[in-house]
Write a protein that holds these residues in place. Structure first.
Motif: not given
Length: 81
Positions: A51-66
């Motif tokens: 959530r924090d990363h997406a808030g700082r980078h609004p165009s980043h919508h895709s993440y991988r769970e590790l």
């Protein structure tokens, strides 16, 4: 001339649930910039990082769970794995 003999053994691989096993840990990685969270034992902290990363980078919508889970390998016919 040397001769080789190969012996094939069956191995079992399973989650390590022994008391001394390493803990299962979690993380996340942004699929856009490849930035990753720390390795954490709490999944909610990982969600907070996303959530924090997406808030700082609004165009980043895709993440991988590790996920790192401890595994154990042994031969069923071996003496006391």
């Amino acid at each position: 001339m040397t001769r080789s003999v190969y012996r094939f053994e069956e191995w079992i691989v399973a989650l390590d649930d022994e008391p001394d096993a390493e803990p299962t840990v979690f993380g996340a990685q942004c699929a856009v910039c490849l930035n990753a969270s720390d390795v954490l034992a709490d999944e909610e902290q990982v969600a907070h990082w996303v959530r924090d990363h997406a808030g700082r980078h609004p165009s980043h919508h895709s993440y991988r769970e590790l996920i790192q889970r401890p595994l154990r390998a042994w031969m069923p016919n071996a003496v006391n794995p």
